[in-house]
Write a protein that holds these residues in place. Structure first.
Motif, PDB file in Angstrom:
ATOM      1  N   ARG A 797       0.861  -1.173   0.000  1.00 17.89           N
ATOM      2  CA  ARG A 797       0.000   0.000   0.000  1.00 17.89           C
ATOM      3  C   ARG A 797       0.905   1.232   0.000  1.00 17.89           C
ATOM      4  O   ARG A 797       1.715   1.420   0.894  1.00 17.89           O
ATOM      5  N   ASN A 811     -10.364  -2.844  -5.400  1.00 11.50           N
ATOM      6  CA  ASN A 811     -11.769  -2.595  -5.105  1.00 11.50           C
ATOM      7  C   ASN A 811     -12.657  -3.147  -6.211  1.00 11.50           C
ATOM      8  O   ASN A 811     -13.711  -3.720  -5.972  1.00 11.50           O
ATOM      9  N   SER A 814     -13.159  -6.737  -5.897  1.00 11.54           N
ATOM     10  CA  SER A 814     -13.412  -7.123  -4.510  1.00 11.54           C
ATOM     11  C   SER A 814     -14.342  -8.327  -4.416  1.00 11.54           C
ATOM     12  O   SER A 814     -14.377  -8.983  -3.390  1.00 11.54           O
ATOM     13  N   ASN A 824      -4.794  -1.732   9.250  1.00 11.04           N
ATOM     14  CA  ASN A 824      -5.993  -1.428  10.030  1.00 11.04           C
ATOM     15  C   ASN A 824      -6.582  -2.651  10.700  1.00 11.04           C
ATOM     16  O   ASN A 824      -7.562  -2.567  11.412  1.00 11.04           O
ATOM     17  N   HIS A 828     -11.989  -8.105   4.707  1.00 16.65           N
ATOM     18  CA  HIS A 828     -13.163  -7.887   3.877  1.00 16.65           C
ATOM     19  C   HIS A 828     -13.424  -9.172   3.111  1.00 16.65           C
ATOM     20  O   HIS A 828     -12.676  -9.514   2.193  1.00 16.65           O
TER      21      HIS A 828
ATOM     22  N   LEU B   2      -8.892   5.201   2.829  1.00 18.58           N
ATOM     23  CA  LEU B   2      -9.250   3.855   3.228  1.00 18.58           C
ATOM     24  C   LEU B   2     -10.731   3.607   3.147  1.00 18.58           C
ATOM     25  O   LEU B   2     -11.207   2.539   3.513  1.00 18.58           O
ATOM     26  N   TRP B   4     -12.499   3.105   0.785  1.00 25.90           N
ATOM     27  CA  TRP B   4     -12.855   2.053  -0.164  1.00 25.90           C
ATOM     28  C   TRP B   4     -12.941   0.704   0.523  1.00 25.90           C
ATOM     29  O   TRP B   4     -13.722  -0.141   0.159  1.00 25.90           O
ATOM     30  N   LEU B   5     -12.100   0.561   1.510  1.00 26.68           N
ATOM     31  CA  LEU B   5     -12.069  -0.717   2.181  1.00 26.68           C
ATOM     32  C   LEU B   5     -13.279  -0.909   3.063  1.00 26.68           C
ATOM     33  O   LEU B   5     -13.909  -1.954   3.082  1.00 26.68           O
ATOM     34  N   GLY B   8     -16.702  -0.591   0.935  1.00 29.15           N
ATOM     35  CA  GLY B   8     -16.980  -1.536  -0.148  1.00 29.15           C
ATOM     36  C   GLY B   8     -17.355  -0.805  -1.422  1.00 29.15           C
ATOM     37  O   GLY B   8     -16.868   0.288  -1.695  1.00 29.15           O
TER      38      GLY B   8
END
Lengths: 947, 416
Positions: A797, A811, A814, A824, A828, B2, B4-5, B8
């Motif tokens: 990142r 994304n 995803s 963090n 997901h 962040l 986007w995380l 979603g």
């Protein structure tokens, strides 16, 4: 991974001590079991010999037996090499003699096969596999130089059990050495011939001159002498030509013989840096050299009478053989040494594991190291793999009856007497040899009558030996290539008798105790290993069948595909049946202690009757003896654990993790989970402290790469443990990997990301096409084809336009990926609903060691793979039974199978289905080589998890 | 950064989009659960065409035509010859009266050549190089055993690549698309040439140019029909397109016996030939222009777009509404609402739309515009894109079954 070496393998406490420092976190072993360890005493006697090594020695015609070199170079400690080589060289069973056989006028080269014996020296606590071979030297007496290569170890069991392997490996090395020697010998002969020709010419000329100058009408004494000399030279020439022809013919025959020819490429493949090509080049060049040598060789005048043997310097071993072949041999021997290094338990465990894996040919690609199974020469590998198993019979008998055999101390006196008695011993021994040879050729296996005869002789032999003589030969046989072939014939037509005989013979030769100092424990290849080889792996399964209860009927069903697999593995149907029937029939009458199904009654006694008890037994068969000792110890030391079902479960978990699950109701084991883990950990303490010998010396064929992966496994196991403890959503992440969803670890710090990737890597099923499905660190945006090839990706990142585009692409995809954000601490991915992974990755697990956890995971994954195998290859689950049946009912059957037979609920079945898909593709070789694997996915909504 | 995380997909979706288009990852009706990426092209892949049940050809701006096996994803042949981007591709199918034994492929490129390839051997059979401008479209009329090339004029060729006839040169314009329309109103299926042309550089007064061109072509057309002794005078249905607006230009249209499906701007429209009305539409079907649209046999509609996604739609019946205003829409109907978009859209929504297009799934894989796609009942969907990739989308369940069958078949073979 079927067997967990760190659970069953044990090594000497003493051996472990040295490597203590290497192990990371290891508290003191919780059990004081050393006094119970029968090997503790054995080790005390072997103070002089620390590690196994290979010794090459020669029976020099000038100085007698002398050691030449050892492999590794300085591994022998204060072991008396001279002493030992004196002894091993004094027992030469090679009936080798060169010279003028009666009836011929020319010297004949005798091309003897190598002889193989196992010698025991109780005084030094050393046991040796001794391989005698003969090299040719023109200057030596009778043209021969006797050599021997010995594998010396403190562990008798190791040599006895690995006899076949040792014998094969040493034969290969010896063949290499002899090939070089023949080449060198032929070369030498050629040169000698040239010398002789030259000498003859010179002499001839001189005689002519003499004749011319002689006008007196009678020959002077000088002239007569010259003429004699000339005649001598001519005779010499004829002799040498004959020799040369013999050696060449033999070499030609050798190379023509396919069985031996395979050894040549072997050399090439085993040593990548000196490949076959190089060898061929080398051959050519050496041939050219010999040609050019021949041309450039300047003949010199030779005296027909060779110098006295004490006056000349004998050639070294390297000179005797072509130096290329010499180095090849050394390299081979080094490999052998590496392979057999370490404790025999580890060797055996890894071999069992291999055999069992061999039976899982269809599924092993999922989680096993592909290095273990390269498809080159599968037949040979198979043989290798099967060899160790018969060894268990050996060890069971040996260890149970006289576990302290190796510790028997003998007085120095008896030892000395043995040395003196050697020449006397030799002759009868040879006769026994030849008898055994002929026996194994045909006689005993044809009829029971022959068998009894044979046993009688056994008795005689034994009697003569145990009558206070100092050398005992427990097993000996003249080894030659012909008996082997005939033996294999016997094997097919009268296998039962053969087996029977072999077993009886073995029992007959077993000796309870001896005061002798040198024991020839075994020499031959015709004994058990060859014979049981075919029968044994089957016997494992077959033996379980009659013992099984109805409650585990399903497991029987589950065994069947394995059996089928066996068929495909090359055991013919008939072989399979006869082999197993005989085996079970045979295990009845013989010594109960060697009957695997029944052994360790105390073990059974201490455990309350349990449904899967038989199962445990069935599996206990397989691991070497020491593991039993451990479990026995465990039970006796901690009887309070016996009461609860926990320890039973634990034992099951350890010995038959796969089978247990079937007998266990899903979820019923939950309560027992903690003790299981505890038990496992305890086991690993014990084993780790005991078998750490293997850490520096893994006994595996491709040791360098294997060693690396061994360490890697441990490391990943440790990381995984850390991961499941630290991250509460570990199960979700693991589910993603197991169901084929690509997992991307995103993070700024490379180290952190790599650690997570490493932790998760043990859960990644491989596609089995050589390509690695784990990518540790990527700094570029991902594409959809990356998701196909890689199943676990570490992604950087970065705060830059590139970084945003990377995250954007992530994304975008995803729905195909699970994203683990390591900065963090979020995940997901779709929600996991199931039970399987709860067991696999319990964050409260009591397992403390990485390698143990690795084994735990691996055993569960193996179980899953076999379930997937079953699911894949059950015909009716995928195809309608008859044509009228609809697709829907087949689907229904499939679902029911997963749910009720395999006990998989909800998402767990997805894992098996994914595995099944991988197995199918692997089996069908689909998609074709060079193409990316398919990406399969589900449309499942994702959820974000946080710690 | 962040978000986007945590958020979603929702963060990415523009807020103003209708709820219908916010399809999550939960798509139970989407059967395509297996994908395979085919790499081979070095530039935008623009065209694909089926050859037979298992093979298809792809072509693009790198001037190379690749032949693929759709079952395994293997590359079968590589047809190299064109030096510039390929502008048109068409298959001459194997017919009973054609001389050759194998299928042949027509390719046109901006190097002003047309090539004919033998697809079984991968070799070039003919090379036609005497074009004044590059051929933009190719059309094979199988029934008549001829093929047409559209450049600055339309030429008709026979199977031996001999020129049969040609139209006069169109001024300032190229033929960019030729389609055959079935005419449901009349019993016989009669083919109708429809030329869609662009006036270069100008977006006004298209209608006039349109008509002029149309008539000029008509001369040719009648001549054509005479030649082939077709007696029926076609009662035409003309649909004109007025690409006066970037968003509103028709990028692709296709038809079955009942409906015409048009991709206009970001939306897709279904025009019924019988009632001559738009019966269903989705004005913002994609985030960006829709490039290709097709109707699948199972009432599903597939569209692909510049935004890189492929969407699956299902034509669903609405509870019947009174078709009062259907008369408003003439045969020029589609063009008109574009002029007064907002009001017309509202009106359509109110009264004339009889069916709805329900989004049932989307396929995300390409990172560039999806140029077009192919569909087959057995092998799913094949998409090609500006990101140089071709993706095979397959029904995972079905593939799994097929593999099982293959597996047991192989087992049987191994036993023997």
């Amino acid at each position: 991974m079927i067997t967990a070496p760190d659970v069953v393998a044990l090594a000497r406490q003493e051996d472990g001590e040295g490597e203590r420092g290497e192990e990371d976190e290891r508290p003191a072993p919780p059990f004081h079991f050393q006094p119970h360890n029968p090997w503790a005493g054995a080790a005390a006697a072997t103070a002089t010999l620390l590690k196994d090594f290979i010794l090459i020695s020669e029976f020099s015609e000038q100085v007698g037996p002398q050691p030449l070199l050892t492999i590794p170079d300085h591994a022998r400690g204060n072991f008396d090499l001279n002493y030992f080589s004196l002894r091993i060289m004094s027992v030469d069973y090679q009936a080798s003699f060169v010279g003028h056989p009666p009836g011929t006028s020319y010297p004949k080269l005798n091309f003897v096969e190598d002889s193989k014996v196992v010698l025991g020296d109780s005084k030094e606590g050393a046991f040796a596999y001794v391989h005698h071979l003969t090299l040719y030297d023109l200057e030596a007496r009778g043209f021969v130089r006797p050599f021997c290569v010995a594998y010396i170890s403190t562990d008798e069991n190791k040599i006895m059990q690995q006899f076949q392997e040792l014998s094969d490996d040493f034969s290969r090395a010896s063949e290499c050495l002899k090939t070089g020697n023949r080449k060198a010998f032929a070369n030498e002969l050629e040169n000698k011939l040239q010398d002789l020709e030259y000498t003859r010419n010179v002499l001839h000329n001189e005689t002519e001159i003499q004749k011319k100058s002689n006008d007196k009408g009678y020959y002077s004494s000088v002239a007569i002498e010259k003429a004699n000399e000339l005649a001598n030279v001519e005779k010499c020439i004829i002799e040498h030509q004959d020799l040369l022809m013999q050696i060449r013919n033999y070499s030609y025959k050798k190379t023509r013989d396919a069985g031996y020819f395979t050894h040549e490429p072997d050399n090439g493949t085993e040593h990548p840096d000196s490949g076959l090509e190089e060898m061929q080049n080398r051959d050519e060049s050496s041939e050219k050299n010999s040609l050019s040598d021949g041309r450039s060789y300047i003949p010199k005048f030779t005296k027909t009478k060779s110098a006295k043997c004490f006056e000349k310097k004998l050639k070294t071993l390297e000179e005797l053989c072509d130096s290329y072949f010499f180095n090849q041999t050394l390299e081979q021997l080094r490999q052998v040494e590496k392979f057999f290094r370490g404790d025999v338990c580890y060797l055996l465990t890894s071999q069992i594991e291999k055999v069992l894996l061999q039976q899982q040919r269809t599924t092993y690609f999922l989680f096993e190291d592909s290095l273990l199974f390269t498809d080159e020469e599968p037949a040979e590998k198979e043989q290798h793999c099967e060899k160790p198993l018969p060894g268990f019979n050996l060890i069971t008998v040996k260890a149970l009856d006289h576990p302290c055999l190796s510790t028997e101390a003998a007085s120095c006196d008896s030892y000395k007497s043995c040395v003196e008695s050697v020449p006397i011993k030799l002759d009868p021994q040879i006769s026994v040899d030849s008898y055994c040879g002929s026996m194994s050729d045909s006689v005993p296996f044809k009829s029971l009558f022959g068998t009894s005869d044979y046993l009688e002789l056994e008795g005689k032999e034994k009697g003569s030996i145990s009558s206070g003589e100092s050398i005992e030969v427990l097993r000996t046989e003249k080894s030659s290539s012909t008996p082997i072939s005939s033996k294999s014939d016997n094997q097919t037509d009268s296998q039962s008798q053969h087996l029977h005989v072999v077993r009886r013979k073995f029992v007959g030769t077993r000796r309870a105790n001896s005061e002798d100092s040198i024991e020839v424990l075994s020499t031959t290849e015709s004994l058990i290993p060859e014979d049981l080889k075919a029968a044994y792996p089957n016997a494992i399964h077959e033996e379980e069948a009659p013992l099984e209860n109805e409650t585990i009927g399903l497991s029987t069903d589950l065994m069947e595909p394995d059996a089928n697999l066996n068929h495909t593995n090359g055991f013919s149907n008939t072989n399979f049946e006869t082999g197993t029937i005989n085996f079970s029939a045979l295990s009845e009458p013989v010594d109960p202690s060697c009957c695997i199904g029944k052994e360790s009654p105390n073990f059974n006694k201490s455990v309350p009757t349990f449904v899967t008890e038989e199962y445990r037994d069935g599996v206990v068969n397989v691991p070497p003896q020491r593991s039993k000792t451990i479990s026995h110890l465990f039970h006796s030391d901690y009887p309070q654990q016996e009461g609860g079902g926990g320890s039973d479960n634990a034992a099951d978990q350890v010995f038959s993790p796969c089978e247990k699950e079937y007998s266990d109701l899903p979820g019923a084991g939950e309560m027992a989970r903690l003790p299981v883990d505890e038990y496992l950990d305890n086991m690993s303490y014990i084993s780790a402290s005991l078998y750490s010998d293997r850490t520096p010396s893994p006994a595996l064929p491709t040791s360098p790469s294997k060693r690396l992966s061994e360490r890697r496994k441990k490391h990943s196991g440790k990381n995984s443990l850390w991961f499941i403890r630290q991250y509460s959503f570990a199960q979700q992440a693991i589910f993603s990997l197991l169901s084929g969803r690509t997992l991307v670890v995103v993070g700024e710090h490379e180290g952190k990301v790599k650690k997570l990737v490493n932790a998760l890597s043990i859960f990644v099923p491989s596609h089995g096409r050589g390509a690695d499905s784990v990518k540790q660190w990527v700094t570029l945006p991902l594409h959809v084809d990356d998701l196909q090839t890689w199943k676990l990706i570490g992604l950087q990142r970065i705060a830059s336009p590139l970084g945003t585009s990377m995250l954007h692409s992530l994304n975008r995809y995803s729905r195909y990926v699970t994203i683990l954000d390591c900065d963090n601490k979020t995940l997901h991915c779709p929600q996991y609903k199931g039970q399987l992974i709860t067991r696999m990755a319990d964050h409260r697990t009591q397992i403390k060691r990485g390698s143990t956890y690795y084994m735990h995971v691996h055993s569960m994954l193996t179980q899953l793979s076999s379930q997937a195998f079953l699911y894949t290859f059950c015909h009716h689950l995928h195809l309608p039974i008859d044509e009228r049946e609809s697709e829907d009912s087949v689907t229904c059957r499939r679902v029911n199978f997963l749910k009720h037979h395999l006990g998989l609920v909800n998402d767990d079945s997805k894992i098996v289905q994914y595995f099944a898909e991988l197995i199918k593709m692997h089996y069908l070789h689909e998609p074709p080589k060079g193409l990316n694997p398919l990406l399969r996915f589900h449309y499942d909504p994702s959820v974000v998890f946080k710690i | 950064m962040l978000r986007w995380l945590l958020g979603g997909r929702d963060v990415q979706e523009p807020v103003e989009k209708s709820l219908i288009l916010c399809l999550g990852d939960d798509q139970p009706q989407n059967p395509y659960t297996e994908l395979q990426v085919l790499k081979g092209h070095n530039d935008i892949v623009r065209f694909m065409v089926w050859i037979d049940d298992t093979r298809f050809a792809s072509a693009g701006d790198d001037g190379v035509v690749l032949l693929w096996n759709v079952q395994t994803g293997e590359r079968l042949h590589e047809l190299r010859g064109h030096s510039r981007p390929i502008t048109g591709i068409a298959l001459i199918p194997l017919t009973y009266h054609s001389q050759s034994e194998s299928c042949r492929l027509l390719t046109a490129a901006s190097d002003r050549t047309v090539m004919i390839w033998d697809l079984d051997t991968g070799s070039q059979i003919h090379l036609l190089a005497d074009f004044q401008s590059s051929v933009k479209c190719l059309k094979v009329i199988e029934r008549l055993d001829v093929w047409l090339s559209g450049a600055d004029k339309i030429c008709v060729w026979n199977n031996r690549a001999e020129l049969l006839c040609k139209t006069t040169c169109f001024k300032d314009a190229d033929v960019s698309l030729m389609i055959e329309l079935p005419k449901n109103n009349i019993a016989a299926v009669i083919r109708k040439e429809l030329n869609n042309t662009f006036a270069t550089g100008s977006h006004v007064g298209e209608l006039i140019i349109w008509d002029a061109l149309d008539w000029s072509v008509k001369g040719f057309e009648s001549h054509f029909w005479n030649v082939t002794s077709q007696s029926d005078k076609p009662a035409e249905i003309k649909i004109s397109r007025t690409p006066y607006q970037h968003e509103a230009c028709i990028h692709h249209l296709t038809a079955d016996r009942e409906n015409i499906f048009a991709a206009i701007g970001t939306g897709i429209y279904v025009y019924n030939l019988q009632t001559k009305t738009v019966i269903a539409y989705q004005q913002v079907a994609h985030d960006s222009r829709v490039l290709h649209i097709a109707k699948l046999p199972n009432r599903q509609l597939v569209s692909c777009s510049v935004d890189g996604s492929v969407r699956l739609w299902e034509l669903q019946e609405l509870p019947p509404a009174e078709p009062a205003t259907s008369g408003i829409f003439s045969m020029w109907g589609i063009g008109k609402p574009n002029k007064q978009q907002t009001q017309m859209a509202k009106r359509k929504l109110d009264c004339s739309v009889l069916k709805t297009l329900e989004l049932t799934g989307d396929l995300i894989g390409h990172s560039g515009a999806v140029q077009m796609f192919l569909h087959s009942k057995d092998h799913g969907i094949v998409t090609c894109s500006t990101d140089h990739l071709i993706i095979l989308w397959k029904d995972g369940e079905k593939e799994s079954q097929l593999r099982s069958k293959a597996l047991f078949h192989k087992l049987e073979q191994d036993d023997v």
